[in-house]
Motif scaffolding. Structure first.
Motif, PDB file in Angstrom:
ATOM      1  N   ALA A  67      28.749 -54.492 -18.586  1.00 49.25           N
ATOM      2  CA  ALA A  67      29.190 -53.217 -18.002  1.00 49.25           C
ATOM      3  C   ALA A  67      28.145 -52.130 -18.261  1.00 49.25           C
ATOM      4  O   ALA A  67      27.866 -51.308 -17.388  1.00 49.25           O
ATOM      5  CB  ALA A  67      30.544 -52.814 -18.576  1.00 49.25           C
ATOM      6  N   GLU A  68      27.552 -52.156 -19.460  1.00 48.79           N
ATOM      7  CA  GLU A  68      26.524 -51.159 -19.798  1.00 48.79           C
ATOM      8  C   GLU A  68      25.284 -51.338 -18.934  1.00 48.79           C
ATOM      9  O   GLU A  68      24.703 -50.369 -18.446  1.00 48.79           O
ATOM     10  CB  GLU A  68      26.144 -51.255 -21.289  1.00 48.79           C
ATOM     11  N   GLN A  69      24.876 -52.612 -18.745  1.00 48.33           N
ATOM     12  CA  GLN A  69      23.699 -52.891 -17.917  1.00 48.33           C
ATOM     13  C   GLN A  69      23.948 -52.469 -16.472  1.00 48.33           C
ATOM     14  O   GLN A  69      23.090 -51.863 -15.830  1.00 48.33           O
ATOM     15  CB  GLN A  69      23.348 -54.375 -17.967  1.00 48.33           C
ATOM     16  N   ALA A  70      25.129 -52.767 -15.947  1.00 52.36           N
ATOM     17  CA  ALA A  70      25.466 -52.394 -14.572  1.00 52.36           C
ATOM     18  C   ALA A  70      25.454 -50.874 -14.417  1.00 52.36           C
ATOM     19  O   ALA A  70      24.950 -50.349 -13.412  1.00 52.36           O
ATOM     20  CB  ALA A  70      26.828 -52.972 -14.183  1.00 52.36           C
ATOM     21  N   ALA A  71      25.971 -50.154 -15.408  1.00 50.39           N
ATOM     22  CA  ALA A  71      25.982 -48.682 -15.346  1.00 50.39           C
ATOM     23  C   ALA A  71      24.553 -48.143 -15.367  1.00 50.39           C
ATOM     24  O   ALA A  71      24.226 -47.200 -14.629  1.00 50.39           O
ATOM     25  CB  ALA A  71      26.789 -48.105 -16.504  1.00 50.39           C
ATOM     26  N   LEU A  72      23.693 -48.744 -16.188  1.00 51.63           N
ATOM     27  CA  LEU A  72      22.286 -48.328 -16.241  1.00 51.63           C
ATOM     28  C   LEU A  72      21.603 -48.574 -14.901  1.00 51.63           C
ATOM     29  O   LEU A  72      20.912 -47.697 -14.375  1.00 51.63           O
ATOM     30  CB  LEU A  72      21.551 -49.073 -17.354  1.00 51.63           C
ATOM     31  N   TRP A  73      21.809 -49.773 -14.336  1.00 52.95           N
ATOM     32  CA  TRP A  73      21.208 -50.080 -13.034  1.00 52.95           C
ATOM     33  C   TRP A  73      21.721 -49.135 -11.953  1.00 52.95           C
ATOM     34  O   TRP A  73      20.970 -48.722 -11.077  1.00 52.95           O
ATOM     35  CB  TRP A  73      21.495 -51.522 -12.646  1.00 52.95           C
ATOM     36  N   THR A 100      24.085 -46.010   0.324  1.00 50.79           N
ATOM     37  CA  THR A 100      25.152 -46.330  -0.613  1.00 50.79           C
ATOM     38  C   THR A 100      24.616 -47.332  -1.633  1.00 50.79           C
ATOM     39  O   THR A 100      23.876 -48.240  -1.269  1.00 50.79           O
ATOM     40  CB  THR A 100      26.355 -46.963   0.128  1.00 50.79           C
ATOM     41  N   ILE A 101      25.004 -47.152  -2.883  1.00 52.90           N
ATOM     42  CA  ILE A 101      24.676 -48.106  -3.935  1.00 52.90           C
ATOM     43  C   ILE A 101      25.951 -48.902  -4.205  1.00 52.90           C
ATOM     44  O   ILE A 101      27.002 -48.320  -4.460  1.00 52.90           O
ATOM     45  CB  ILE A 101      24.218 -47.407  -5.240  1.00 52.90           C
ATOM     46  N   THR A 102      25.849 -50.233  -4.135  1.00 52.66           N
ATOM     47  CA  THR A 102      27.021 -51.080  -4.328  1.00 52.66           C
ATOM     48  C   THR A 102      26.798 -52.062  -5.476  1.00 52.66           C
ATOM     49  O   THR A 102      25.684 -52.179  -5.992  1.00 52.66           O
ATOM     50  CB  THR A 102      27.326 -51.897  -3.052  1.00 52.66           C
ATOM     51  N   ALA A 103      27.830 -52.783  -5.819  1.00 53.85           N
ATOM     52  CA  ALA A 103      27.727 -53.840  -6.829  1.00 53.85           C
ATOM     53  C   ALA A 103      27.686 -55.207  -6.142  1.00 53.85           C
ATOM     54  O   ALA A 103      28.064 -56.212  -6.727  1.00 53.85           O
ATOM     55  CB  ALA A 103      28.902 -53.755  -7.798  1.00 53.85           C
ATOM     56  N   ALA A 104      27.195 -55.240  -4.903  1.00 55.97           N
ATOM     57  CA  ALA A 104      27.123 -56.498  -4.150  1.00 55.97           C
ATOM     58  C   ALA A 104      26.349 -57.544  -4.946  1.00 55.97           C
ATOM     59  O   ALA A 104      25.350 -57.238  -5.575  1.00 55.97           O
ATOM     60  CB  ALA A 104      26.464 -56.259  -2.799  1.00 55.97           C
ATOM     61  N   ARG A 105      26.826 -58.798  -4.881  1.00 52.67           N
ATOM     62  CA  ARG A 105      26.170 -59.855  -5.630  1.00 52.67           C
ATOM     63  C   ARG A 105      25.494 -60.870  -4.733  1.00 52.67           C
ATOM     64  O   ARG A 105      24.730 -61.710  -5.216  1.00 52.67           O
ATOM     65  CB  ARG A 105      27.197 -60.579  -6.485  1.00 52.67           C
ATOM     66  N   THR A 106      25.773 -60.846  -3.448  1.00 52.89           N
ATOM     67  CA  THR A 106      25.218 -61.875  -2.571  1.00 52.89           C
ATOM     68  C   THR A 106      24.072 -61.388  -1.702  1.00 52.89           C
ATOM     69  O   THR A 106      23.433 -62.181  -1.036  1.00 52.89           O
ATOM     70  CB  THR A 106      26.306 -62.467  -1.659  1.00 52.89           C
ATOM     71  N   ARG A 107      23.808 -60.097  -1.693  1.00 49.94           N
ATOM     72  CA  ARG A 107      22.670 -59.577  -0.924  1.00 49.94           C
ATOM     73  C   ARG A 107      22.151 -58.316  -1.593  1.00 49.94           C
ATOM     74  O   ARG A 107      22.895 -57.575  -2.214  1.00 49.94           O
ATOM     75  CB  ARG A 107      23.043 -59.320   0.528  1.00 49.94           C
ATOM     76  N   PHE A 108      20.847 -58.095  -1.439  1.00 48.40           N
ATOM     77  CA  PHE A 108      20.210 -56.945  -2.074  1.00 48.40           C
ATOM     78  C   PHE A 108      20.357 -55.680  -1.256  1.00 48.40           C
ATOM     79  O   PHE A 108      20.324 -54.583  -1.795  1.00 48.40           O
ATOM     80  CB  PHE A 108      18.720 -57.225  -2.313  1.00 48.40           C
ATOM     81  N   ARG A 116      23.590 -47.117   8.469  1.00 46.69           N
ATOM     82  CA  ARG A 116      23.854 -46.739   7.076  1.00 46.69           C
ATOM     83  C   ARG A 116      23.333 -47.856   6.187  1.00 46.69           C
ATOM     84  O   ARG A 116      23.658 -49.017   6.399  1.00 46.69           O
ATOM     85  CB  ARG A 116      25.347 -46.532   6.865  1.00 46.69           C
ATOM     86  N   LEU A 117      22.502 -47.498   5.196  1.00 50.18           N
ATOM     87  CA  LEU A 117      21.902 -48.491   4.308  1.00 50.18           C
ATOM     88  C   LEU A 117      22.720 -48.633   3.035  1.00 50.18           C
ATOM     89  O   LEU A 117      23.188 -47.648   2.468  1.00 50.18           O
ATOM     90  CB  LEU A 117      20.474 -48.084   3.939  1.00 50.18           C
ATOM     91  N   SER A 118      22.858 -49.868   2.587  1.00 48.08           N
ATOM     92  CA  SER A 118      23.507 -50.164   1.313  1.00 48.08           C
ATOM     93  C   SER A 118      22.552 -50.998   0.490  1.00 48.08           C
ATOM     94  O   SER A 118      21.902 -51.902   1.014  1.00 48.08           O
ATOM     95  CB  SER A 118      24.807 -50.946   1.518  1.00 48.08           C
ATOM     96  N   PHE A 119      22.489 -50.692  -0.803  1.00 43.57           N
ATOM     97  CA  PHE A 119      21.622 -51.432  -1.714  1.00 43.57           C
ATOM     98  C   PHE A 119      22.431 -51.851  -2.927  1.00 43.57           C
ATOM     99  O   PHE A 119      23.236 -51.075  -3.448  1.00 43.57           O
ATOM    100  CB  PHE A 119      20.440 -50.566  -2.166  1.00 43.57           C
ATOM    101  N   SER A 120      22.184 -53.067  -3.397  1.00 41.84           N
ATOM    102  CA  SER A 120      22.859 -53.566  -4.589  1.00 41.84           C
ATOM    103  C   SER A 120      22.189 -53.002  -5.833  1.00 41.84           C
ATOM    104  O   SER A 120      20.963 -52.954  -5.926  1.00 41.84           O
ATOM    105  CB  SER A 120      22.783 -55.089  -4.637  1.00 41.84           C
ATOM    106  N   LEU A 121      23.008 -52.616  -6.787  1.00 44.48           N
ATOM    107  CA  LEU A 121      22.457 -52.111  -8.041  1.00 44.48           C
ATOM    108  C   LEU A 121      21.661 -53.188  -8.770  1.00 44.48           C
ATOM    109  O   LEU A 121      20.749 -52.883  -9.542  1.00 44.48           O
ATOM    110  CB  LEU A 121      23.561 -51.533  -8.925  1.00 44.48           C
ATOM    111  N   SER A 122      21.927 -54.466  -8.514  1.00 43.57           N
ATOM    112  CA  SER A 122      21.178 -55.544  -9.174  1.00 43.57           C
ATOM    113  C   SER A 122      19.721 -55.590  -8.746  1.00 43.57           C
ATOM    114  O   SER A 122      18.900 -56.229  -9.400  1.00 43.57           O
ATOM    115  CB  SER A 122      21.846 -56.901  -8.922  1.00 43.57           C
TER     116      SER A 122
END
Length: 171
Positions: A67-73, A100-108, A116-122
């Motif tokens: 959770a901490e790493q995800a918040a940092l990203w 938009t910044i998302t927590a998507a796991r299957t695409r960057f 509208r652009l979305s980017f994964s925090l990963s």
């Protein structure tokens, strides 16, 4: 021999897949005999072993963030991505409708039909060259919504080394 889970449904064929969690899944017709399923799995053993090993290797190299790493990203993405998108949008002569910044796991990243652009925090776990590639890739979708040859020519116009950068994202 790898274990596998069988899911029966109203389908006609047997299929084998590797889940995100790195397990083997067999999808089979309701009436398929257990022996037929086992023979199918055995006949695809080389494929199964290869893909299970690749998925497990990927999972070891890219563990789920805490959770901490995800918040940092998320903070890093919110700070770094909007200026990078503005820079490349200006260079490319395009204008996204928003970011938009998302927590998507299957695409960057993704680009909606309304630009509208979305980017994964990963994405923040990758080097700057890879991040820049994803930004340019998604901005190119404003002009070319599919992955046509014209789309890739657009990406190559701005990032001649796009294949090297893309490969930084692969397992």
């Amino acid at each position: 021999m790898a274990d596998y889970t069988v899911i029966r449904s109203r389908r006609r064929t047997i299929a084998l897949e590797i889940t995100r969690q790195g397990t083997a899944l067999v999808r089979a017709p309701l009436h398929a005999a257990d022996a037929d399923i086992a023979r199918f799995v055995d006949s695809h053993r080389a494929w199964l072993d290869k893909h299970l090993a690749a998925r497990q290797s990927y999972m070891a190299a890219h563990p789920e963030p805490s959770a901490e790493q995800a918040a940092l990203w998320r903070r890093q993405a919110a700070e770094q991505l909007p200026p990078l998108v503005r820079l490349w949008a200006q260079r490319m002569g395009v204008q996204p409708a928003g970011i938009t910044i998302t927590a998507a796991r299957t695409r960057f990243g993704s680009c909606s039909g309304k630009n509208r652009l979305s980017f994964s925090l990963s994405l923040m776990a990758y080097p700057p060259d890879a991040i820049e590639y994803v930004v340019v890739h998604e901005l190119a979708h404003i002009r070319h919504h599919g992955h046509s040859p014209a789309f890739y020519r657009e990406v190559e116009t701005y990032l001649p080394d796009w294949k090297r950068r893309r490969d930084l994202l692969r397992p």
